[in-house]
Scaffold this motif. Structure first.
Motif, PDB file in Angstrom:
ATOM      1  N   ALA A 158     -10.148  -1.425  -1.135  1.00 39.44           N
ATOM      2  CA  ALA A 158      -9.166  -1.299  -0.054  1.00 39.44           C
ATOM      3  C   ALA A 158      -8.200  -2.477  -0.150  1.00 39.44           C
ATOM      4  O   ALA A 158      -8.617  -3.597  -0.450  1.00 39.44           O
ATOM      5  CB  ALA A 158      -9.850  -1.294   1.314  1.00 39.44           C
ATOM      6  N   TYR A 179      -8.380   2.912  -0.246  1.00 43.92           N
ATOM      7  CA  TYR A 179      -7.951   2.783   1.146  1.00 43.92           C
ATOM      8  C   TYR A 179      -6.805   1.773   1.225  1.00 43.92           C
ATOM      9  O   TYR A 179      -6.786   0.773   0.501  1.00 43.92           O
ATOM     10  CB  TYR A 179      -9.104   2.299   2.035  1.00 43.92           C
ATOM     11  CG  TYR A 179     -10.280   3.235   2.078  1.00 43.92           C
ATOM     12  CD1 TYR A 179     -10.328   4.288   3.002  1.00 43.92           C
ATOM     13  CD2 TYR A 179     -11.357   3.065   1.210  1.00 43.92           C
ATOM     14  CE1 TYR A 179     -11.417   5.143   3.043  1.00 43.92           C
ATOM     15  CE2 TYR A 179     -12.449   3.923   1.245  1.00 43.92           C
ATOM     16  CZ  TYR A 179     -12.471   4.962   2.162  1.00 43.92           C
ATOM     17  OH  TYR A 179     -13.547   5.816   2.202  1.00 43.92           O
ATOM     18  N   LYS A 181      -5.048  -0.489   4.152  1.00 42.45           N
ATOM     19  CA  LYS A 181      -5.159  -0.943   5.537  1.00 42.45           C
ATOM     20  C   LYS A 181      -3.804  -1.483   5.998  1.00 42.45           C
ATOM     21  O   LYS A 181      -3.279  -2.448   5.444  1.00 42.45           O
ATOM     22  CB  LYS A 181      -6.253  -2.010   5.673  1.00 42.45           C
ATOM     23  CG  LYS A 181      -7.625  -1.497   5.244  1.00 42.45           C
ATOM     24  CD  LYS A 181      -8.746  -2.444   5.636  1.00 42.45           C
ATOM     25  CE  LYS A 181      -9.038  -2.364   7.106  1.00 42.45           C
ATOM     26  NZ  LYS A 181     -10.160  -3.227   7.510  1.00 42.45           N
ATOM     27  N   LYS A 213      -6.370   6.918   1.340  1.00 42.49           N
ATOM     28  CA  LYS A 213      -6.631   7.045   2.769  1.00 42.49           C
ATOM     29  C   LYS A 213      -6.080   5.811   3.496  1.00 42.49           C
ATOM     30  O   LYS A 213      -6.259   4.685   3.029  1.00 42.49           O
ATOM     31  CB  LYS A 213      -8.133   7.163   3.047  1.00 42.49           C
ATOM     32  CG  LYS A 213      -8.780   8.391   2.424  1.00 42.49           C
ATOM     33  CD  LYS A 213      -8.229   9.670   3.025  1.00 42.49           C
ATOM     34  CE  LYS A 213      -8.946  10.897   2.473  1.00 42.49           C
ATOM     35  NZ  LYS A 213      -8.364  12.159   2.991  1.00 42.49           N
TER      36      LYS A 213
END
Length: 414
Positions: A158, A179, A181, A213
């Protein structure tokens, strides 16, 4: 209150003692699906001793860099996170912050995390390695070779603090994370800031195209959460969902239900602008009473630069509206700011704002808003239900929603 160190020597001694005695505690914050409130995992947040100067992780790692001890501190934080999570992580993911400086450190030792996981009977599929965008990487070739060490063992990646303004775009391109963030500074007031909303919408489109994501950090209000859901952001974390705590917890049931209900509504209304009503997009901004002093409105405007209007109530019945630009215009025109601030808001407010029921369709709202006199065109719409205040809708939000629905319809048609 944290004790302020007296000098660098004291600071150094305190830091080295902290490392030697392993005085790191771990707090966990839930990361949930914004569509239904289900917990994806927990971010492990490291803290120093509670009353120490080093309680905050930024101070910890800043000082570790000064003393060239990033690798030792990173290992300690990682070890504490895994040990503290071993009994309660279950099927969820554990997000562990890893400073890129530690990966590039000459003392970097392969296999440390694997050994820690093996000792508590966890596997690599549980772990998400968070790399912060706030640490610049200068040697990407070397960095990628070391990063491959994690990927080959089955860890996922991430990128933390995306959008915070460092070397983020290249870091994303080089690491191809699972991911992304989104930095909390971009999330703050996203429900009120059209520029932030457009920027995040672009990030979300990029993520969808590349299979990444997205996780929004620092969500503090339901309106922020709902705006992020409307944009399609996958996951979220923040104080509104759950505050960090020494034990892993879950969001309050009423917050989970709110996310589920809005997620279900978005599914039903996807691509159907004719089905949207005021209730689906209104914001529940701060309100004031009609009898409050002008000073109270000035305080609210000063606290939030994105707040352009305030609904005025009598008990919970909406009766007026004060817009930022008109408020300051009247204050300047009065020639006596102090006297103006002591006036009741009812003396300076618009007592006949555009009000509509919560079940009013968006197209009708747009027609009503555009039929007003020119000096009122951009005033908020005040939404009520059975004469009780529900929320407000800025004209920009109304038009933006209609435009997005039209884009979605055109996309679906092709």
């Amino acid at each position: 209150m944290t004790a302020v160190p007296q000098n660098n020597h004291q600071l150094n001694q305190e830091f080295l003692s902290l490392l030697h005695h392993k005085q790191i505690t771990t707090h966990f914050q839930a990361i949930v699906s914004l569509s239904d409130g289900e917990v994806l995992g927990y971010e492990a947040l490291s803290r120093g001793p509670e009353k120490s100067w080093f309680y905050r992780p930024d101070r910890l790692f800043d000082h570790a860099r000064r003393l060239n001890r990033v690798w030792e501190l990173d290992l300690l934080c990682r070890s504490c996170a895994i040990q503290n999570a071993r009994e309660t992580i279950g099927k969820h993911k554990l997000f562990i912050n890893v400073d890129p400086d530690s990966i590039l450190d000459p003392k970097f030792r392969k296999g440390f995390t694997r050994e820690q996981l093996k000792s508590v009977e966890l596997d690599a599929a549980t772990i998400i390695i968070e790399l912060t965008e706030k640490t610049a990487v200068t040697d990407y070739r070397h960095f990628n070779r070391l990063l491959r060490n994690y990927l080959d063992q089955g860890y996922r990646i991430a990128i933390d603090d995306a959008g915070s303004g460092y070397s983020g775009l290249r870091l994303i391109a080089e690491t191809r994370p699972d991911y992304l963030k989104i930095d909390m500074d971009l999330v703050r007031n996203v429900d009120k800031d059209m520029v932030k909303r457009e920027l995040l919408r672009s990030v979300q489109r990029f993520a969808q195209l590349t299979g990444i994501k997205t996780i929004a950090e620092g969500i503090e209000t339901w309106d922020e959460a709902r705006a992020l859901m409307d944009m399609g952001v996958h996951y979220g974390q923040g104080y509104w969902i759950q505050k960090p705590a020494p034990v892993m917890g879950f969001p309050a049931p009423e917050k989970v239900e709110a996310m589920k209900a809005h997620g279900k509504l978005l599914t039903q209304l996807k691509g159907k602008s004719e089905g949207l009503t005021a209730r689906e997009i209104m914001r529940q901004d701060a309100t004031l009473q009609l009898t409050d002093r002008c000073r109270a409105a000035g305080d609210l405007f000063s606290e939030n630069d994105n707040l352009q209007g305030i609904a005025l109530l009598q008990q919970n019945r909406p009766l007026g509206l004060v817009m930022r630009s008109k408020y300051y215009y009247q204050m300047e025109k009065s020639g006596d700011a102090h006297r103006f601030q002591e006036l009741p808001l009812g003396d300076v407010a618009d007592l006949q704002p555009l009000m509509a029921g919560s079940d009013t369709p968006l197209l009708d709202l747009c027609r009503m808003a555009m039929s007003r006199r020119e000096h009122q065109l951009y005033d908020y719409l005040v939404i009520h239900e059975d004469q009780q205040y529900c929320g407000v809708i800025p004209v920009a939000l109304l038009l933006d929603t209609l435009a997005r629905r039209q884009e979605e319809n055109q996309f679906s048609a092709t």
